[in-house]
Design a protein around this motif. Structure first.
Motif, mmCIF file in Angstrom:
data_model
loop_
_atom_site.group_PDB
_atom_site.id
_atom_site.type_symbol
_atom_site.label_atom_id
_atom_site.label_comp_id
_atom_site.label_asym_id
_atom_site.label_seq_id
_atom_site.Cartn_x
_atom_site.Cartn_y
_atom_site.Cartn_z
ATOM 1 N N ARG A 68 -0.949 -4.019 14.410
ATOM 2 C CA ARG A 68 -0.994 -5.363 14.561
ATOM 3 C C ARG A 68 0.313 -5.917 13.705
ATOM 4 O O ARG A 68 1.099 -6.891 14.383
ATOM 5 C CB ARG A 68 -2.243 -6.160 14.376
ATOM 6 N N ILE A 69 0.237 -5.767 12.531
ATOM 7 C CA ILE A 69 1.533 -5.910 11.753
ATOM 8 C C ILE A 69 2.889 -5.591 12.344
ATOM 9 O O ILE A 69 3.725 -6.507 12.223
ATOM 10 C CB ILE A 69 1.326 -5.509 10.269
ATOM 11 N N GLN A 70 3.085 -4.465 12.928
ATOM 12 C CA GLN A 70 4.198 -4.068 13.518
ATOM 13 C C GLN A 70 4.641 -4.894 14.558
ATOM 14 O O GLN A 70 5.784 -5.358 14.830
ATOM 15 C CB GLN A 70 4.102 -2.463 13.762
ATOM 16 N N ALA A 71 3.509 -5.236 15.491
ATOM 17 C CA ALA A 71 3.823 -5.883 16.730
ATOM 18 C C ALA A 71 4.149 -7.499 16.316
ATOM 19 O O ALA A 71 5.161 -7.794 16.979
ATOM 20 C CB ALA A 71 2.561 -6.086 17.601
ATOM 21 N N ALA A 72 3.489 -7.904 15.332
ATOM 22 C CA ALA A 72 4.002 -9.356 14.780
ATOM 23 C C ALA A 72 5.524 -9.394 14.356
ATOM 24 O O ALA A 72 6.032 -10.318 14.500
ATOM 25 C CB ALA A 72 2.958 -9.942 13.700
ATOM 26 N N GLU A 130 7.805 -9.308 16.911
ATOM 27 C CA GLU A 130 8.005 -10.547 17.832
ATOM 28 C C GLU A 130 8.677 -11.583 16.957
ATOM 29 O O GLU A 130 9.533 -12.260 17.436
ATOM 30 C CB GLU A 130 6.477 -11.207 17.986
ATOM 31 N N GLU A 131 8.488 -11.415 15.678
ATOM 32 C CA GLU A 131 9.494 -12.463 14.732
ATOM 33 C C GLU A 131 10.937 -11.996 14.911
ATOM 34 O O GLU A 131 11.534 -12.787 14.880
ATOM 35 C CB GLU A 131 8.825 -12.297 13.201
ATOM 36 N N SER A 132 11.048 -10.656 14.709
ATOM 37 C CA SER A 132 12.449 -10.395 14.788
ATOM 38 C C SER A 132 13.129 -10.829 16.391
ATOM 39 O O SER A 132 14.396 -11.004 16.176
ATOM 40 C CB SER A 132 12.787 -8.956 14.523
ATOM 41 N N GLU A 133 12.605 -10.549 17.360
ATOM 42 C CA GLU A 133 13.020 -11.033 18.734
ATOM 43 C C GLU A 133 13.326 -12.530 18.488
ATOM 44 O O GLU A 133 14.228 -13.011 19.173
ATOM 45 C CB GLU A 133 11.880 -10.516 19.619
ATOM 46 N N ALA A 134 12.366 -13.279 17.867
ATOM 47 C CA ALA A 134 12.448 -14.617 18.225
ATOM 48 C C ALA A 134 13.656 -15.134 17.131
ATOM 49 O O ALA A 134 14.546 -15.949 17.371
ATOM 50 C CB ALA A 134 11.218 -15.144 17.144
#
Length: 132
Positions: free
Chosen positions: A112-116, A119-123
């Protein structure tokens, strides 16, 4: 030839009986349901299959041996699937699984942390591209 068939039959039956005994021991001694299911699946898949192969070797004709081997194939296909489904049900419905599955819960939290973070780095990349 009959002596060789008798020796092979006995060897497979004794080996199958040993695996079955280990499986039964595991079912009674292991504490968590998923571990017990693993022992039961081992018992079904390996122990009974070895015993049935021993019976197929000592079968009086080829047709009977093929029938017994067909049962072995069915056990090899059905038992692991059924055990997997029962363990998955146990994992999803047991509210107290944290006592036994610390590694699994930690792995889920890390995913979950890696997915978040992804997503943050893509944003952030999207914002940088818009500014450029």
């Amino acid at each position: 030839m009959a002596v060789v068939r008798l020796i092979l039959t006995a060897a497979f039956m004794v080996l199958g009986l040993f695996v079955c005994c280990v499986g039964v021991y595991g079912v009674f001694k292991l504490k968590y349901a998923a571990n017990r299911m693993h022992a039961a699946a081992l018992n079904d898949t390996m122990g009974i299959s070895l015993c049935l192969v021993g019976l197929a070797i000592s079968a009086p004709d080829v047709f009977t041996a093929l029938q017994i081997l067909l049962v072995v194939v069915f056990l090899w296909l059905a038992s692991p699937v059924a055990s997997h489904l029962l363990c998955r049900l146990e994992v999803e419905t047991n509210e107290q699984r944290g006592e036994y599955m610390n590694v699994h819960e930690q792995t889920l939290a890390q995913e979950r942390i890696q997915a978040a973070q992804a997503e943050e780095s893509e944003a952030v990349r999207g914002e940088e591209e818009e500014q450029a």
